[in-house]
Design a protein around this motif. Structure first.
Motif, short mmCIF file in Angstrom:
data_model
loop_
_atom_site.label_atom_id
_atom_site.label_comp_id
_atom_site.label_asym_id
_atom_site.label_seq_id
_atom_site.Cartn_x
_atom_site.Cartn_y
_atom_site.Cartn_z
N VAL A 176 1.07 0.71 -30.18
CA VAL A 176 -0.16 0.73 -29.39
C VAL A 176 -0.61 -0.68 -29.05
O VAL A 176 -0.94 -0.98 -27.89
N ARG A 177 -0.62 -1.57 -30.03
CA ARG A 177 -1.06 -2.95 -29.79
C ARG A 177 -0.15 -3.65 -28.78
O ARG A 177 -0.61 -4.34 -27.87
N GLU A 178 1.16 -3.48 -28.95
CA GLU A 178 2.10 -4.15 -28.05
C GLU A 178 2.05 -3.57 -26.64
O GLU A 178 2.15 -4.30 -25.65
N PHE A 179 1.89 -2.26 -26.54
CA PHE A 179 1.76 -1.62 -25.23
C PHE A 179 0.49 -2.11 -24.53
O PHE A 179 0.48 -2.40 -23.34
N ALA A 180 -0.60 -2.21 -25.30
CA ALA A 180 -1.87 -2.70 -24.75
C ALA A 180 -1.73 -4.14 -24.28
O ALA A 180 -2.23 -4.51 -23.21
N SER A 181 -1.05 -4.95 -25.07
CA SER A 181 -0.85 -6.36 -24.71
C SER A 181 -0.08 -6.49 -23.40
O SER A 181 -0.42 -7.30 -22.54
N ALA A 182 0.96 -5.67 -23.24
CA ALA A 182 1.74 -5.70 -22.00
C ALA A 182 0.89 -5.28 -20.80
O ALA A 182 0.96 -5.87 -19.72
N ALA A 183 0.07 -4.24 -21.00
CA ALA A 183 -0.77 -3.74 -19.91
C ALA A 183 -1.80 -4.80 -19.48
O ALA A 183 -2.09 -4.94 -18.29
N VAL A 184 -2.32 -5.55 -20.45
CA VAL A 184 -3.32 -6.57 -20.15
C VAL A 184 -2.68 -7.82 -19.55
O VAL A 184 -3.11 -8.31 -18.49
N ASN A 185 -1.66 -8.34 -20.22
CA ASN A 185 -1.09 -9.63 -19.84
C ASN A 185 -0.13 -9.57 -18.67
O ASN A 185 -0.06 -10.49 -17.86
N ARG A 186 0.63 -8.47 -18.55
CA ARG A 186 1.63 -8.39 -17.48
C ARG A 186 1.13 -7.63 -16.27
O ARG A 186 1.50 -7.95 -15.14
N TYR A 187 0.26 -6.64 -16.50
CA TYR A 187 -0.19 -5.80 -15.39
C TYR A 187 -1.67 -5.98 -15.05
O TYR A 187 -2.17 -5.34 -14.15
N GLY A 188 -2.36 -6.85 -15.79
CA GLY A 188 -3.74 -7.19 -15.46
C GLY A 188 -4.74 -6.06 -15.61
O GLY A 188 -5.77 -6.04 -14.93
#
Length: 205
Positions: free
Chosen positions: A39-51
């Motif tokens: 969950v944390r890593e998926f959230a990080s990708a959504a925030v940092n890579r997809y804005g």
């Protein structure tokens, strides 16, 4: 991990092709499957890579063995708010990022009374308006009522299977409980996989 989470984000987008999904629930098929990490890593990708602006909902804030972040203390959970209220104090923001965290409730009863359906639907609607993506960590699987009660409120459910540890029968039992509760399973993540031979050999197989 970042690359894998980006691929997972893309796959979810393909499965929910209309792009309207907002709420995803990650459910563990066994204890210690590593749901919170996914969950944390998926959230990080959504925030940092997809804005995207992302909210992580934790239904286990009082269980020190299962809560997502040991360093976060929240005075309120979003189920503790009044029907027409959604204040900032219900969410913990990580620095100046677009990543937020909230317990579902800080009280012993983590699920709002089922008879208060209008209130529940109203809160879900407000969360969907405020955030681009909402992720629910259900490390405990569907055994806990707070997990099962949310299945029909989410757009998709992703099972987390621990490689070499989760029994097939256990995963199948979780799948059946979710589907019986009206949940839509998108697929499964094989977590904690170990590579016993070099990666370049795997790619040639």
């Amino acid at each position: 991990m970042a690359e894998e989470m980006s691929k997972l984000h893309h796959q979810v987008g393909l499965l929910l092709a209309d792009g309207s999904y907002k709420v995803l629930q990650f459910v563990g098929c066994s204890q210690h499957a590593g749901v919170s990490t996914i969950v944390r890593e998926f959230a990080s990708a959504a925030v940092n890579r997809y804005g995207k602006s992302v909210l992580i909902l934790d239904p286990s804030c009082q269980d020190m063995e299962r809560r997502i972040n040991f360093n976060v203390t929240c005075e309120f959970g979003w189920f503790d708010m009044d029907k027409d209220e959604m204040p900032d104090k219900a969410f913990f923001r990580f620095g100046d990022s677009n990543l937020y965290f909230a317990p579902i409730s800080v009280h012993a009863s983590l699920v709002a009374p089922s008879k208060d359906i209008d209130r529940n639907l109203g809160l879900w609607a407000k969360l969907r308006e405020r955030f681009d993506l909402i992720l629910i960590d259900s490390s405990s699987g569907p055994k806990k009522q707070e997990s099962a009660d949310s299945f029909h409120n989410v757009d998709g459910i992703i099972l987390v299977v621990e490689a070499g540890k989760t029994r097939r029968e256990s995963a199948e039992a979780v799948r059946k409980k979710i589907q019986a509760a009206g949940g839509v399973i998108l697929g499964a993540v094989l977590n904690k996989r170990q590579y016993y031979i070099p990666d370049f050999i795997y790619k040639k197989l």
